[in-house]
Design an enzyme around this catalytic site. Structure first.
Site, mmCIF file in Angstrom:
data_model
loop_
_atom_site.group_PDB
_atom_site.id
_atom_site.type_symbol
_atom_site.label_atom_id
_atom_site.label_comp_id
_atom_site.label_asym_id
_atom_site.label_seq_id
_atom_site.Cartn_x
_atom_site.Cartn_y
_atom_site.Cartn_z
ATOM 1 N N ARG A 191 0.853 -1.195 0.000
ATOM 2 C CA ARG A 191 0.000 0.000 0.000
ATOM 3 C C ARG A 191 0.881 1.234 0.000
ATOM 4 N NH1 ARG A 191 -2.498 -1.162 5.568
ATOM 5 N NH2 ARG A 191 -0.409 -2.043 5.659
ATOM 6 N N LYS A 246 -4.519 -11.146 -7.815
ATOM 7 C CA LYS A 246 -4.310 -9.711 -7.544
ATOM 8 C C LYS A 246 -5.609 -8.928 -7.720
ATOM 9 C CE LYS A 246 -2.597 -5.742 -6.963
ATOM 10 N NZ LYS A 246 -2.140 -5.222 -5.693
ATOM 11 N N CYS A 302 -5.070 2.199 -7.785
ATOM 12 C CA CYS A 302 -5.311 0.771 -8.047
ATOM 13 C C CYS A 302 -6.751 0.285 -7.936
ATOM 14 C CB CYS A 302 -4.369 -0.055 -7.204
ATOM 15 S SG CYS A 302 -2.686 0.206 -7.798
HETATM 16 P P1 NAD Z 1 4.094 4.253 -11.905
HETATM 17 O O1 NAD Z 1 3.331 4.835 -13.029
HETATM 18 O O2 NAD Z 1 4.285 5.014 -10.642
HETATM 19 O O3 NAD Z 1 5.561 3.834 -12.425
HETATM 20 C C1 NAD Z 1 5.836 3.157 -13.625
HETATM 21 C C2 NAD Z 1 7.253 3.535 -14.079
HETATM 22 O O4 NAD Z 1 7.624 2.720 -15.199
HETATM 23 C C3 NAD Z 1 7.389 4.994 -14.543
HETATM 24 O O5 NAD Z 1 8.434 5.627 -13.822
HETATM 25 C C4 NAD Z 1 7.723 4.871 -16.053
HETATM 26 O O6 NAD Z 1 8.575 5.895 -16.515
HETATM 27 C C5 NAD Z 1 8.402 3.508 -16.102
HETATM 28 N N1 NAD Z 1 8.383 2.851 -17.432
HETATM 29 C C6 NAD Z 1 7.349 2.665 -18.279
HETATM 30 N N2 NAD Z 1 7.744 1.965 -19.362
HETATM 31 C C7 NAD Z 1 9.068 1.689 -19.202
HETATM 32 C C8 NAD Z 1 10.042 0.990 -19.969
HETATM 33 N N3 NAD Z 1 9.736 0.411 -21.154
HETATM 34 N N4 NAD Z 1 11.305 0.914 -19.495
HETATM 35 C C9 NAD Z 1 11.637 1.487 -18.324
HETATM 36 N N5 NAD Z 1 10.767 2.154 -17.552
HETATM 37 C C10 NAD Z 1 9.484 2.258 -17.979
HETATM 38 O O7 NAD Z 1 3.388 2.859 -11.595
HETATM 39 P P2 NAD Z 1 3.222 2.125 -10.174
HETATM 40 O O8 NAD Z 1 2.246 2.854 -9.328
HETATM 41 O O9 NAD Z 1 4.553 1.785 -9.639
HETATM 42 O O10 NAD Z 1 2.472 0.785 -10.651
HETATM 43 C C11 NAD Z 1 3.133 -0.177 -11.445
HETATM 44 C C12 NAD Z 1 2.281 -1.427 -11.503
HETATM 45 O O11 NAD Z 1 2.182 -2.005 -10.202
HETATM 46 C C13 NAD Z 1 0.833 -1.212 -11.956
HETATM 47 O O12 NAD Z 1 0.417 -2.334 -12.685
HETATM 48 C C14 NAD Z 1 0.058 -1.131 -10.656
HETATM 49 O O13 NAD Z 1 -1.286 -1.518 -10.784
HETATM 50 C C15 NAD Z 1 0.811 -2.123 -9.794
HETATM 51 N N6 NAD Z 1 0.731 -1.850 -8.354
HETATM 52 C C16 NAD Z 1 0.836 -0.565 -7.883
HETATM 53 C C17 NAD Z 1 0.812 -0.322 -6.503
HETATM 54 C C18 NAD Z 1 0.891 1.079 -5.952
HETATM 55 O O14 NAD Z 1 0.719 1.230 -4.755
HETATM 56 N N7 NAD Z 1 1.144 2.108 -6.739
HETATM 57 C C19 NAD Z 1 0.711 -1.411 -5.613
HETATM 58 C C20 NAD Z 1 0.637 -2.714 -6.135
HETATM 59 C C21 NAD Z 1 0.653 -2.913 -7.510
HETATM 60 C C1 UGA Z 2 -4.381 -0.829 -2.319
HETATM 61 C C2 UGA Z 2 -4.298 -2.193 -1.617
HETATM 62 O O1 UGA Z 2 -4.591 -2.017 -0.237
HETATM 63 C C3 UGA Z 2 -2.908 -2.812 -1.777
HETATM 64 O O2 UGA Z 2 -2.896 -4.109 -1.188
HETATM 65 C C4 UGA Z 2 -2.606 -2.943 -3.264
HETATM 66 O O3 UGA Z 2 -1.289 -3.429 -3.465
HETATM 67 C C5 UGA Z 2 -2.710 -1.574 -3.915
HETATM 68 O O4 UGA Z 2 -4.041 -1.017 -3.696
HETATM 69 C C6 UGA Z 2 -2.508 -1.685 -5.381
HETATM 70 O O5 UGA Z 2 -2.911 -2.648 -5.991
HETATM 71 O O6 UGA Z 2 -1.916 -0.743 -5.883
HETATM 72 P P1 UGA Z 2 -3.525 1.645 -1.804
HETATM 73 O O7 UGA Z 2 -4.366 2.027 -2.972
HETATM 74 O O8 UGA Z 2 -2.143 2.149 -1.700
HETATM 75 O O9 UGA Z 2 -3.437 0.043 -1.698
HETATM 76 O O10 UGA Z 2 -4.271 2.148 -0.481
HETATM 77 P P2 UGA Z 2 -5.313 1.526 0.559
HETATM 78 O O11 UGA Z 2 -4.764 1.675 1.906
HETATM 79 O O12 UGA Z 2 -5.803 0.208 0.163
HETATM 80 O O13 UGA Z 2 -6.512 2.582 0.407
HETATM 81 C C7 UGA Z 2 -7.299 2.646 -0.760
HETATM 82 C C8 UGA Z 2 -8.466 3.587 -0.537
HETATM 83 O O14 UGA Z 2 -9.379 3.042 0.403
HETATM 84 C C9 UGA Z 2 -8.055 4.953 0.007
HETATM 85 O O15 UGA Z 2 -8.791 5.964 -0.633
HETATM 86 C C10 UGA Z 2 -8.408 4.862 1.484
HETATM 87 O O16 UGA Z 2 -8.690 6.104 2.078
HETATM 88 C C11 UGA Z 2 -9.659 3.990 1.430
HETATM 89 N N1 UGA Z 2 -9.913 3.273 2.691
HETATM 90 C C12 UGA Z 2 -9.033 2.341 3.140
HETATM 91 C C13 UGA Z 2 -11.070 3.548 3.400
HETATM 92 O O17 UGA Z 2 -11.898 4.404 2.987
HETATM 93 N N2 UGA Z 2 -11.319 2.863 4.555
HETATM 94 C C14 UGA Z 2 -10.460 1.912 5.031
HETATM 95 O O18 UGA Z 2 -10.772 1.302 6.107
HETATM 96 C C15 UGA Z 2 -9.289 1.654 4.306
#
Ligand code: NAD
Ligand code: UGA
Length: 479
Positions: A191, A246, A302
């Site tokens: 998260r 996921k 997400c």
């Molecule tokens: P982001 O947009 O913050 O970062 C992606 C990065 O990849 C960017 O810096 C971009 O410049 C780089 N990029 C793109 N194409 C590239 C290439 N060909 N070579 C090198 N670099 C390249 O994305 P994020 O939030 O880190 O999310 C990445 C993935 O992980 C998504 O699928 C998302 O759903 C998943 N995810 C995100 C979170 C989260 O909390 N943000 C948590 C779990 C899973």
């Molecule tokens: C969420 C999941 O919790 C992660 O496990 C997952 O990896 C991630 O998405 C992802 O796939 O990117 P994140 O979006 O960082 O993580 O934040 P959360 O803590 O899950 O909160 C999501 C939203 O729900 C926020 O807007 C938060 O304020 C809200 N929320 C969360 C509530 O309204 N109530 C709660 O009790 C918890």
């Protein structure tokens, strides 16, 4: 430590110190994971430095500015604890950053793809163009003198890893799957706001591999051994189950929050207290106490994107996922309903038609500067449309940090008290710690109308004095 780190970066830049970062082309074995991380966004930039506690890691991004920032030891976004582990990785000479995919991939036996998978605006399906481009970039650099496992850590629809595998086979007919390369799925569950903590202490690690690929299994087990040795569970599945798990996790969490939000509306109508209701509900071991806080609707990069992608997957496969659609629609509508509710309180209960309102917090939750899909992005424009004048304070989006703010016709406050001076009320949108500890009596004195509308239920009702307090799923308190 910070000084030594800055010295090492400076020395690297001016060229009198060249770190080896432990990468040794002759030592690439299944016993010795070496990682390149493609994409240094939230996921890649947490995964890389955390893994550098144990292994050699090179972070790659095609955003030159981002890599320059990282090479100077700076973090391009706010994430608690991240700067420290990046500096630690650099000091240990296990972590480096580059824009050059070749330089990284040819020295690795694990290439982890962490690029974005945003929603297609028209259909909601996951846009896989970054995944395919990154896979092509990796394919060009794979070597025929050692095995490389391409690990898809981004959130991707079912079947994507198989497509990546086909793409590599087509791009590199000289390489054999299972001998020179393999593909695995390894979704990430961290998260934002507690990403380092979540990565280092996961509830579970899920990896999908092809059953015939023994090398993939061996490398993954080695990669996650520092975690399994500490007792964190590693679940190994087939590729497709790992990809689906996921979306299943994010959907169930989004559904749960939507259910809590609907129950919260009922709770206020029938004069119950949603906090007490959920405390009791959460003691049931089958339900559990976490993720039961009502709020203005979930946001972030997400839940909204992944529920849309799951909805699309249902349609594509002819499967009824009506609960997914309902969750998406309800959450969208809730954000508009919140703006309606706030204006209703001001217009009807306080007879203020064009209020001057202080707003606390715009990020989608506390602990992050991420605004992607934040409820504020709907609520603020709606309030403005309905005639409100807004002054916003967010600890990260204040005037001092210089972060790029949304283009709204609002004022930006520097702190809680200057923001509230002479206003018709205050509205909490994000659960920042600073807000939980604010002095409500001082706030009441500062405001023209002593009114606090709290869409995060930060206060116990018996704490409330000298201010009129509206929260979610609980009685209003009038003083
Ligand atoms: P982001 O947009 O913050 O970062 C992606 C990065 O990849 C960017 O810096 C971009 O410049 C780089 N990029 C793109 N194409 C590239 C290439 N060909 N070579 C090198 N670099 C390249 O994305 P994020 O939030 O880190 O999310 C990445 C993935 O992980 C998504 O699928 C998302 O759903 C998943 N995810 C995100 C979170 C989260 O909390 N943000 C948590 C779990 C899973
Ligand atoms: C969420 C999941 O919790 C992660 O496990 C997952 O990896 C991630 O998405 C992802 O796939 O990117 P994140 O979006 O960082 O993580 O934040 P959360 O803590 O899950 O909160 C999501 C939203 O729900 C926020 O807007 C938060 O304020 C809200 N929320 C969360 C509530 O309204 N109530 C709660 O009790 C918890």
């Amino acid at each position: 430590m910070k000084k030594l780190f800055l010295y090492l970066f400076y020395a690297q830049i001016v060229g009198f110190y060249t770190p080896s970062f432990g990468f040794d082309d002759n030592n690439i074995t299944l016993e010795n994971p070496k990682l390149s991380i493609i994409g240094t966004g939230y996921v890649g930039l947490v995964t890389g430095p955390c893994m550098a506690e144990y292994f050699d890691v090179i972070g790659v991004d095609n955003n030159k500015e981002r890599i320059e920032t990282l090479q100077q030891g700076k973090v391009p976004f706010y994430e608690p604890g991240l700067e420290e582990i990046i500096q630690q990785g650099a000091l240990n000479q296990r972590l480096s950053f580059t824009t050059n995919t070749k330089e990284a991939v040819e020295k690795s036996n694990i290439a982890m793809v962490c690029v974005g998978t945003p929603s297609n605006d028209q259909t909601g399906e996951a846009d896989l163009s970054y995944i395919y481009q990154a896979s092509k970039d990796i394919a060009q650099e794979l070597r025929d003198d050692h095995y490389t496992l391409v690990v898809i850590k981004s959130t991707v629809p079912v079947g994507t890893c198989e497509e990546v595998s086909n793409l590599i086979e087509n791009a590199r007919p000289d390489l054999k799957k299972g001998i020179h390369f393999g593909v695995a799925s390894n979704p990430e569950f961290l998260r934002e706001g507690c990403a380092v903590e979540d990565f280092m202490h996961p509830d579970r690690i899920v990896v999908g591999v092809e059953s015939v690929d023994e090398k993939a299994k061996a490398l993954i087990q080695k990669l996650y051994q520092p975690f399994t040795d500490k007792g964190y569970p590693l679940v190994i599945t087939d590729l497709r189950s790992s990809e689906l798990c996921k979306y299943a996790s994010n959907f169930l969490l989004a559904l749960r929050l939507s259910a809590v939000n609907q129950l919260s509306d009922l709770s206020s109508k029938v004069d119950a207290n949603i906090e007490e209701v959920m405390q009791s509900v959460g003691l049931d071991k089958r339900i559990g106490p976490l993720f039961l806080k009502s709020g203005p609707g979930y946001g972030g990069s997400c839940f909204p994107k992944d529920t849309l992608a799951l909805d699309y997957m249902g349609k594509k496969n002819g499967v009824n996922l009506s609960l997914v659609k309902e969750t998406i629609d309800y959450n969208t509508q809730r954000k508009f309903a919140m703006a309606e509710r706030v204006m209703g309180i001001l217009n009807k209960d306080f007879n203020v038609q064009t209020p001057n309102l202080a707003v606390f917090g715009i990020t989608f939750k506390a602990g992050t500067d991420d605004l992607r899909e934040a409820p504020a992005l709907t609520i603020i424009p709606e309030l403005l449309k309905k005639g409100a004048h807004l002054t916003i304070y967010d600890p990260l989006y204040n005037n001092k940090t210089g972060l790029k703010k949304p283009d709204w016709a609002v004022e930006w406050g520097e702190d809680l008290y200057t923001t509230t001076k002479g206003k018709d009320g205050a509205l909490i949108l994000t659960e920042w710690e600073d807000f939980k500890t604010m002095n409500l009596e001082a706030l009441a004195e500062n405001l023209k109308t002593p009114l606090l509308i709290d869409l995060r239920n930060l206060f116990d009702l018996n704490q409330i004095k000298k201010i009129n307090y509206y929260s979610l799923g609980r009685k209003n308190v009038f003083n």
